[in-house]
Design a protein around this motif. Sequence first.
Motif, short mmCIF file in Angstrom:
data_model
loop_
_atom_site.label_atom_id
_atom_site.label_comp_id
_atom_site.label_asym_id
_atom_site.label_seq_id
_atom_site.Cartn_x
_atom_site.Cartn_y
_atom_site.Cartn_z
N LYS A 64 8.11 5.81 13.94
CA LYS A 64 6.95 6.13 13.02
C LYS A 64 5.73 5.63 13.68
O LYS A 64 5.62 4.40 13.95
CB LYS A 64 7.38 5.84 11.71
N ILE A 65 4.72 6.41 13.78
CA ILE A 65 3.34 5.86 14.32
C ILE A 65 2.28 5.99 12.87
O ILE A 65 2.53 7.05 12.29
CB ILE A 65 2.71 6.73 15.35
N GLY A 66 1.50 4.89 12.67
CA GLY A 66 0.79 4.73 11.54
C GLY A 66 -0.52 4.27 12.12
O GLY A 66 -0.58 3.34 12.83
N ARG A 67 -1.45 4.86 11.17
CA ARG A 67 -2.87 4.59 11.38
C ARG A 67 -3.49 4.64 10.08
O ARG A 67 -3.01 5.09 9.21
CB ARG A 67 -3.55 4.95 12.50
N ILE A 68 -4.81 4.03 9.63
CA ILE A 68 -5.34 4.02 8.55
C ILE A 68 -5.73 5.75 8.18
O ILE A 68 -6.55 6.19 9.54
CB ILE A 68 -6.69 3.27 8.55
N ALA A 69 -5.58 6.16 7.17
CA ALA A 69 -6.03 7.36 6.67
C ALA A 69 -7.49 7.45 6.88
O ALA A 69 -8.25 6.59 6.49
CB ALA A 69 -5.73 7.68 5.37
N ALA A 85 3.46 4.32 -2.88
CA ALA A 85 3.39 5.73 -2.40
C ALA A 85 3.37 5.93 -0.96
O ALA A 85 3.94 6.98 -0.33
CB ALA A 85 2.55 6.65 -3.29
N ALA A 86 2.90 4.87 -0.24
CA ALA A 86 2.90 5.06 1.25
C ALA A 86 4.28 5.16 1.88
O ALA A 86 4.28 5.74 3.09
CB ALA A 86 2.07 3.91 1.71
N ASP A 87 5.14 4.44 1.34
CA ASP A 87 6.60 4.60 1.67
C ASP A 87 7.29 5.90 1.12
O ASP A 87 7.66 5.97 0.03
CB ASP A 87 7.58 3.42 1.30
N LYS A 88 6.95 6.90 1.95
CA LYS A 88 7.31 8.15 1.54
C LYS A 88 8.87 8.49 1.27
O LYS A 88 9.35 9.17 0.37
CB LYS A 88 6.75 9.34 2.48
N GLU A 89 9.57 8.06 1.96
CA GLU A 89 10.96 8.11 1.95
C GLU A 89 11.48 7.35 0.79
O GLU A 89 12.21 8.13 -0.27
CB GLU A 89 11.74 7.17 3.10
N ALA A 155 -6.39 1.39 1.59
CA ALA A 155 -5.97 2.30 2.66
C ALA A 155 -5.22 1.44 3.78
O ALA A 155 -4.01 1.81 4.29
CB ALA A 155 -6.75 3.00 3.35
N LEU A 156 -5.76 0.07 4.05
CA LEU A 156 -5.16 -0.85 5.06
C LEU A 156 -3.91 -1.30 4.50
O LEU A 156 -2.84 -1.46 5.04
CB LEU A 156 -6.22 -1.83 5.32
#
Length: 629
Positions: A64-69, A85-89, A155-156
Amino acid sequence: MYINDLTYRLGERVLFDRATVAVNKGWRVGLVGRNGTGKTTLLRLIFGDTHSDSGDITVNAKIKIGRIAQEAPGGDTSLIDTVLAADKERAQLLAELESDHDPLRTGEIHERLTAIRADSAPARAARILAGLGFDDQAQQQPCGALSGGWRMRVALASLLFSEPELLLLDEPTNHLDLEAAIWLENYLLNYPGTLLLVSHDRDLLNKVPDRILHLENGKLTLYSGNYDRFERTRRERLEQEAASNIKMESQRKHIQSFVDRFRYKASKARQAQSRLKMLEKLQPIASQVENGTTSLDFPKPEPLSPPIIALQNGTVGYIPGQPVLRDLNLRIDMDDRIALLGANGNGKSTLSKLLAARLEAEEGSLLRSKKLKVGYFAQDQTDELDLTGTPVSHMGKVMPLASEGQLRNHLGRFGFSGNKALTHVGKLSGGEKARLLFALLSHDAPHLLILDEPTNHLDVDAREALVQALNFYEGAVILVSHDTHLVEMVADRLWLVGDGKVRAFDGDMAEYKKLLLEQRRTERRQAKETKPKSEPQLSKKERRKAAAEARAAATHLRKAVQQTEKQLEKLALRKTAIEEQLGRPELLNDNKKLTELQRELGKITKDLAAQEAQWIDAQQQVENALSLS
């Protein structure tokens, strides 16, 4: 992650020219380079937001690649729920658990929730939000009630909570105060995944990355170590190139002299032709020195008798009867270099506006030198620039009686020479706009500079230029900045702004960081103490016995930590040695040796991960034992 022969054009500019680099799992890499070279573009290419003209970026499809929305969160959802909610799973499994009544599927869901630590998720989310400056009460507020800068913190927090295997961060401290930046620094030091960090914060680049990836002239060059080591290694390489070029130029002159003497002499014609071919091959080494250097030079103010500002029993705020700061007793002289410390919202900007005469004191005695001139820099002033104007036209508005030559001379102090002074402001980078503001605020040689987060859009070179310029400047400086390096290099006095008051801090930045860490430990301990206790209270004798046992356990655990640290150091040194061997071109012809080294590197990487996990666990046990003592 592998980047191979990457080429990318932005209009007529070539940002990447067959750039190649490999980033291994678990590395913490700082991506550096001058503004406009393409650092943010590289993150977008890696994330898949844009595509290269040619070449490949290979990332394992399973990670999984992540960056700030790009858009800050808003709406009525609370901060804590937004982060969770950021942990979608996890969110998907919990939703499915409510709707699915199949016992077999319910068991599978519970098993997966346990595997992803779903039960500890609220506590982890709360810790991250607290580290970024949100207390328990603030975490229950809706995101829409926050300003843009605070929503970017949410967001961070969401990104950090989701824990992507490849974490992409682009200037993460820009919206943080010093306290939150220090917390983030410590958090990233223990981040479990791979990190690619774009930053111009020298202190952050020295503390977090174990490698520096330098983007310059369309190429990517990887260096081992932190930013200081990168700078030292690069300087040595450039000096070697310069020496080689001098030697090569001497050879060119010698060969050219031979050709000029004998090219028309029949007996020497063949030799002269041979020398000409040799001359063509003796091309100078393409130096990596970038064109142009950042220039900053604040004009010298006329001296004033001390103090230039004196405030007694002052009170200041925005609403009558509701002071932000009170009991202010301050004095500023022309030789002062003062940094304001404290969390965002504590009143640093309010004090800056009071000193800059942009706010009036409600109470108290405020004396200013009659001839005092103040230069004030605020983060949001770039929004007030006319995008259709030029640096010259902007200077003309604040210096209406000056000739164009005088305007250009002043702009030249801040790097705007030649055609750059006639460039439309809309085409300037963020760092160039900041330098234009420096030129505007200093047009009349102010006696006092008040700089509120002046480095947000400056690259590392420009920040160093600002450090030098402020140290040569002969007026007073009031500085608000999350850039620890800037504060350490410029300020000789620290003022703490908090609890509605301003007081001198008798210590340096290292001691201030230590104070913050101690405060956080105290807050965590107090939070634990306020929780209801289900177990019966121990007697004094039992508590003393438990504390003694805890101290003994902590001593034993400390030894385990020290042994693990020694083993980690040995493994890290061996890993570095193997990686250096693998980078040697001659190894490509020795398949047996290459295979052996790759196998050993794989084993050491696994051992390092295991030892690091053991070290973290031991450290946690030490902290837990000490909290009981």
